[in-house]
Design an enzyme around this catalytic site. Sequence first.
Site, PDB file in Angstrom:
ATOM      1  N   GLY A  17      -4.216  22.516  21.781  1.00 30.23           N
ATOM      2  CA  GLY A  17      -3.325  21.402  22.061  1.00 30.23           C
ATOM      3  C   GLY A  17      -2.695  20.826  20.808  1.00 30.23           C
ATOM      4  O   GLY A  17      -3.405  20.434  19.881  1.00 30.23           O
ATOM      5  N   GLY A  19      -0.677  18.071  20.726  1.00 33.00           N
ATOM      6  CA  GLY A  19      -0.252  16.684  20.893  1.00 33.00           C
ATOM      7  C   GLY A  19      -0.773  15.825  19.759  1.00 33.00           C
ATOM      8  O   GLY A  19      -1.160  16.323  18.697  1.00 33.00           O
ATOM      9  N   PHE A  20      -0.830  14.517  19.979  1.00 30.16           N
ATOM     10  CA  PHE A  20      -1.250  13.615  18.908  1.00 30.16           C
ATOM     11  C   PHE A  20      -2.680  13.898  18.452  1.00 30.16           C
ATOM     12  O   PHE A  20      -2.970  13.914  17.259  1.00 30.16           O
ATOM     13  CB  PHE A  20      -1.127  12.158  19.363  1.00 30.16           C
ATOM     14  N   GLY A  21      -3.589  14.125  19.414  1.00 28.96           N
ATOM     15  CA  GLY A  21      -4.972  14.376  19.036  1.00 28.96           C
ATOM     16  C   GLY A  21      -5.129  15.629  18.214  1.00 28.96           C
ATOM     17  O   GLY A  21      -5.710  15.616  17.126  1.00 28.96           O
ATOM     18  N   GLU A 176       9.767   1.003  31.355  1.00 26.70           N
ATOM     19  CA  GLU A 176      10.824   1.459  30.439  1.00 26.70           C
ATOM     20  C   GLU A 176      11.898   2.244  31.178  1.00 26.70           C
ATOM     21  O   GLU A 176      13.095   2.115  30.876  1.00 26.70           O
ATOM     22  CB  GLU A 176      10.187   2.278  29.318  1.00 26.70           C
ATOM     23  N   ALA A 329      -1.033   7.159  22.800  1.00 24.41           N
ATOM     24  CA  ALA A 329      -0.944   7.915  21.557  1.00 24.41           C
ATOM     25  C   ALA A 329      -1.875   7.394  20.451  1.00 24.41           C
ATOM     26  O   ALA A 329      -2.506   8.201  19.758  1.00 24.41           O
ATOM     27  CB  ALA A 329       0.510   7.937  21.069  1.00 24.41           C
TER      28      ALA A 329
END
Length: 448
Positions: A17, A19-21, A176, A329
């Site tokens: 992965g 993503g942010f992690g 949003e 995040a």
Amino acid sequence: MAVGINKNAPHQVVIIGGGFGGLYAAKGLNAANVNVTLIDKRNFHLFQPLLYQVATGTLSPSDISAPLRSVFSKSKNTKVLLGEVSEIDPKAQQVILGDEIVPYDTLIVATGANHSYFGKDHWEEVAPGLKTVEDAIEMRRRIFGAFEAAEKETDPEKRRAWLSFVIVGGGPTGVELAGAIAELAYKTLKEDFRSIDTSETRILLLQGGPRILPHMVPELSASAAESLQTLGVELHTHTRVTNIEGDIVTFKQDNEFTEIASKTILWAAGVQGSPMGKVLAETTGVERDYSGRVIVEPDLSIEGYDNIFVIGDLANFSHQDAKPLPGVAPVAKQQGEYVGKLIRRRLQGKTLPQFHYNDVGSLAMIGQNLAVVDLSLIKLTGFIAWAFWLLVHIYFLIEFDTKLLVVFQWAWNYITRNRRSRLITGREAFVEPKTVNDRVQEPSVTSP
């Protein structure tokens, strides 16, 4: 076959992965004496918090994406593999990508979360969510395609259905989206069409709980609600969607059922752990919660396997305040940094205290000059909150050139109120959403 990893390396870290992690875990191991293999089914890191701006035409996908190979081009101990892990063998310490085998000493799983339709998965076709670039492009196609279809429609009832937008879920994404679509309809597009008046657009935001943005303090939720209503959004709290059939949304509010005809239904109501959580459960016996997230230990490892970590949206970390951390995040970023540091310490024969999330606050954009920011001791609303929101999101964007592009786009949009990325793409041509039947009617209220 095994994929090129140096067998003589002191330690092999595999991260699933980007993503942010996964990204911050890999960055944290940049100077360590380890070999890192980062595996992702996409070749780019996606800044998910700004996906809604792609869906509403403010930014393009490339503005919020960074190629993983570019991010790690100077990290000589990091290898990027494009592929999807199909199996994990914890006994042999291997992950499998098709017919390829990647061995590991330490495994970090950071595959995030998917949409949850609470058992109504067939709704996904008519009510797309927002987790990937493809989701954002499809959502953008439907939003702008609805105005184009309304321009051609001569039947008043069908035109009203095209100009009715229903957003399910009052968390940050739903809020949003609602604010951005309101600005589109009532400001950006108001001079662009000849047969329709875009100010007749209806935007309904449906929230199951008593207030929108429930993770924020009540006064900020109230401020956000007031701002949305000022923009023209219709808020419906204590509201549950009970059925979506074709272009008819049925929802229950105060024991009354309402039906509304809408050609554009957008989902922002729930998430569930990625399928990798099920793979881990089957191979390691680790427990998962009701939404498919993996129950992790205080150091983010899983029970019985201290060399397998789960971080980010896939992890249920309930060792702080007795409730799971939110899937945002900053949580994934801090968990990635923690695991990277813990691996370095372990290689030195040391360890770390359990993971502790430093809550940096939460924030949501509502519209131009409108936002809410909760920094624990400091609460911001209005223009100051909006400016702070911009600075925070620019800071977290990965690539420097991407930050410059986004700043330019936002500045241009602020000055001109125009959105240059209003492209209808993703299919050969505009296609009307599939419906179960052709009935289109005025909203009605009936008894349960």
